[in-house]
Design an enzyme around this catalytic site. Structure first.
Site, PDB file in Angstrom:
ATOM      1  N   CYS A 121       0.491  -1.055  -0.095  1.00 59.09           N
ATOM      2  CA  CYS A 121       0.047   0.094  -0.168  1.00 59.09           C
ATOM      3  C   CYS A 121       0.618   1.354  -0.190  1.00 59.09           C
ATOM      4  CB  CYS A 121      -0.792   0.001   1.188  1.00 59.09           C
ATOM      5  SG  CYS A 121      -2.001   1.505   1.269  1.00 59.09           S
ATOM      6  N   CYS A 361      -5.962  -7.204  11.722  1.00 58.22           N
ATOM      7  CA  CYS A 361      -5.733  -5.871  11.110  1.00 58.22           C
ATOM      8  C   CYS A 361      -4.491  -5.143  11.074  1.00 58.22           C
ATOM      9  CB  CYS A 361      -6.946  -4.777  11.418  1.00 58.22           C
ATOM     10  SG  CYS A 361      -8.638  -5.252  11.558  1.00 58.22           S
TER      11      CYS A 361
HETATM   12  N1  SAH Z   1      -6.656   0.578   3.016  1.00 55.58           N
HETATM   13  C1  SAH Z   1      -7.960   0.418   3.804  1.00 55.58           C
HETATM   14  C2  SAH Z   1      -8.481  -1.078   3.971  1.00 55.58           C
HETATM   15  C3  SAH Z   1      -7.107  -1.751   4.589  1.00 55.58           C
HETATM   16  S1  SAH Z   1      -6.715  -1.496   6.072  1.00 55.58           S
HETATM   17  C4  SAH Z   1      -8.260   1.409   5.158  1.00 55.58           C
HETATM   18  O1  SAH Z   1      -7.104   1.967   5.503  1.00 55.58           O
HETATM   19  O2  SAH Z   1      -9.407   1.282   5.340  1.00 55.58           O
HETATM   20  C5  SAH Z   1      -7.930  -2.488   6.999  1.00 55.58           C
HETATM   21  C6  SAH Z   1      -8.306  -1.644   8.621  1.00 55.58           C
HETATM   22  O3  SAH Z   1      -7.266  -2.047   9.415  1.00 55.58           O
HETATM   23  C7  SAH Z   1      -8.516  -0.294   8.587  1.00 55.58           C
HETATM   24  O4  SAH Z   1      -9.459  -0.042   9.309  1.00 55.58           O
HETATM   25  C8  SAH Z   1      -7.055   0.297   9.415  1.00 55.58           C
HETATM   26  O5  SAH Z   1      -7.662   1.364  10.217  1.00 55.58           O
HETATM   27  C9  SAH Z   1      -6.832  -0.981  10.037  1.00 55.58           C
HETATM   28  N2  SAH Z   1      -5.506  -1.273  10.782  1.00 55.58           N
HETATM   29  C10 SAH Z   1      -4.440  -0.989  10.265  1.00 55.58           C
HETATM   30  N3  SAH Z   1      -3.318  -1.236  11.212  1.00 55.58           N
HETATM   31  C11 SAH Z   1      -3.880  -1.627  12.365  1.00 55.58           C
HETATM   32  C12 SAH Z   1      -3.285  -1.815  13.524  1.00 55.58           C
HETATM   33  N4  SAH Z   1      -2.082  -1.749  13.740  1.00 55.58           N
HETATM   34  N5  SAH Z   1      -4.251  -2.114  14.550  1.00 55.58           N
HETATM   35  C13 SAH Z   1      -5.557  -2.253  14.405  1.00 55.58           C
HETATM   36  N6  SAH Z   1      -6.170  -1.890  13.096  1.00 55.58           N
HETATM   37  C14 SAH Z   1      -5.234  -1.675  12.084  1.00 55.58           C
HETATM   38 FE1  SF4 Z   2      -2.923   1.304   3.450  1.00 56.52          FE
HETATM   39 FE2  SF4 Z   2      -2.693   0.083   6.028  1.00 56.52          FE
HETATM   40 FE3  SF4 Z   2      -3.236   3.006   5.898  1.00 56.52          FE
HETATM   41 FE4  SF4 Z   2      -5.094   0.825   4.958  1.00 56.52          FE
HETATM   42  S1  SF4 Z   2      -4.272   1.397   6.821  1.00 56.52           S
HETATM   43  S2  SF4 Z   2      -4.295   2.861   3.824  1.00 56.52           S
HETATM   44  S3  SF4 Z   2      -3.648  -0.484   4.195  1.00 56.52           S
HETATM   45  S4  SF4 Z   2      -1.407   1.991   5.187  1.00 56.52           S
END
Ligand code: SAH
Ligand code: SF4
Length: 369
Positions: A121, A361
């Site tokens: 990403c 996530c």
């Molecule tokens: N790029 C999109 C979808 C993929 S990320 C987005 O950002 O919505 C999917 C989800 O994972 C998002 O809601 C993001 O906030 C969550 N996420 C990413 N890193 C995380 C972490 N370390 N702990 C909990 N949730 C996380």
């Molecule tokens: Fe990209 Fe992770 Fe941010 Fe979603 S949460 S936009 S996957 S960098």
């Protein structure tokens, strides 16, 4: 010779890349009746055929003739991990050797597949391991849909390892059919940064796999120019927005995309987002210690979202959050939720599953990327 074979393969049609109309055009243009297209679609999307030889409705001769013209691409499963809570992670290899991950979450009588839309990403959110990878490439629509087909194919195998304890049984005590029921675009990648292929994949999922559009959720960090196009071009699915902060400064600090598409404009776009009856936008809010978890943040969140048809998912940061970020304390999370509750906002605390296999996530980051 190798180049010769390559050009033959290149000129063949990948049946998984075709929409329904294109499949009809393909069969008709090769002198086959339209019902042959239906048979191909049925074999690929409901019987998970991985080769033309598996289209057993076709005679041997017909299969041979079709093999000269077409093929069925398949992502390959490289690794499969099962978590102690029943969550499973699949590592898939694409045609060019790139790797992506999908996560299967078992929950009562639901089987939710969390799918990837990109290899890596580009948005680099500070709390997200996928973001640390940078972007390698977009997925094609058939590579997105293939995650669903590949996992359904595995689930249909009789010796499937998946913990069945969580699944509902019918009145005779028989386990319900093993098939994905829900899809979330919350795997690797930002779906709206791969808009055209994601829209095509959504149509293919809805038309070919039978999964209801009501059971599909796309999560975005808020790519503003694409947001209004989604309801115009895609089937009517559910929208989730990764909000994660209540001020421009704090959001920009953890989500660099906020400098390009600021919070205020994002909320404005959500206000204009058309919602069908009974639909709500889900706002995802990762709780990070000392970054976005004060009572003041909770009150600002109420103000920001007042009047919007929405619910809020409070997600404690997964422990292995990079950059030294830590999850909020249990006490802070509960206080935060209480303020939202008192202000009549629907807010649920969502605990990530699959933490022990890095399937939660923000933990999707294949080592070879
Ligand atoms: N790029 C999109 C979808 C993929 S990320 C987005 O950002 O919505 C999917 C989800 O994972 C998002 O809601 C993001 O906030 C969550 N996420 C990413 N890193 C995380 C972490 N370390 N702990 C909990 N949730 C996380
Ligand atoms: Fe990209 Fe992770 Fe941010 Fe979603 S949460 S936009 S996957 S960098």
């Amino acid at each position: 010779m190798v180049a010769g074979i390559f050009s033959i393969i290149m000129s063949k049609t990948n049946l998984k890349s075709l929409s329904k109309d294109e499949m009809f055009d393909f069969t008709v243009s090769h002198g086959l009746p339209r019902y042959r297209a239906d048979q191909i679609i049925h074999r690929i999307y409901e019987k998970y055929a991985s080769s033309i030889d598996e289209i057993t409705e076709f005679s041997k001769e017909l299969r041979k003739a079709l093999e000269e013209l077409a093929f069925i691409s398949c992502i390959r499963i490289v690794k499969r991990l099962v978590s102690s809570d029943g969550t499973e992670k699949f590592l898939f290899s694409l045609d060019d050797g790139r790797l992506i991950e999908s996560v299967l979450i078992t929950d009562k009588n639901r089987l939710t597949l969390c799918i990837s839309s990109q290899v890596g990403c580009a948005l680099g959110c500070r709390f997200c391991r996928t973001g640390k990878l940078g972007l390698t490439r977009n997925l094609k629509s058939h590579e997105i849909v293939d995650q669903v087909i590949a996992v359904n194919r595995i689930l249909a195998e009789p010796d499937v390892i998946t913990s069945r304890a969580h699944l509902a049984k019918d009145k005779d005590g028989v386990f319900l059919p093993r098939k994905i029921t829900n899809i979330v675009f919350m795997g690797m990648g930002e779906p709206l940064m791969n808009f055209d292929e994601v829209v095509e994949a959504l149509w293919k999922i809805v038309i070919f796999t039978g999964i209801s559009r009501r059971k599909i959720t796309l999560s975005t960090a808020g790519i503003l120019p694409k947001l209004p196009l989604l309801p115009q071009q895609a089937p009517e699915i559910n929208l989730a927005v990764s909000l994660n902060a209540t001020t421009e400064a704090s959001r920009s600090g953890i989500m660099p995309v906020n400098r390009k598409y600021p919070l205020a404009a994002l909320i404005g776009a959500c206000e204009k987002f058309p919602l069908g009856p009974g639909r709500r936008i889900t706002f995802e809010y990762i709780m990070i210690k000392g970054v976005n978890d004060t009572p003041g943040d909770a009150r600002r969140l109420v103000k920001l979202l007042r009047g919007l048809r929405c619910k809020i998912n409070l997600i404690p940061l997964n422990h292995d959050g990079p950059d030294g970020l830590r999850p909020s304390s249990e006490k802070n999370i509960l206080e935060f939720q209480e303020i939202l509750d008192l202000n009549k906002m629907t807010a649920l605390i969502r605990r990530s599953k699959g933490g022990d296999i890095s399937a939660a996530c923000g933990q999707l980051a294949s080592p070879q990327l």
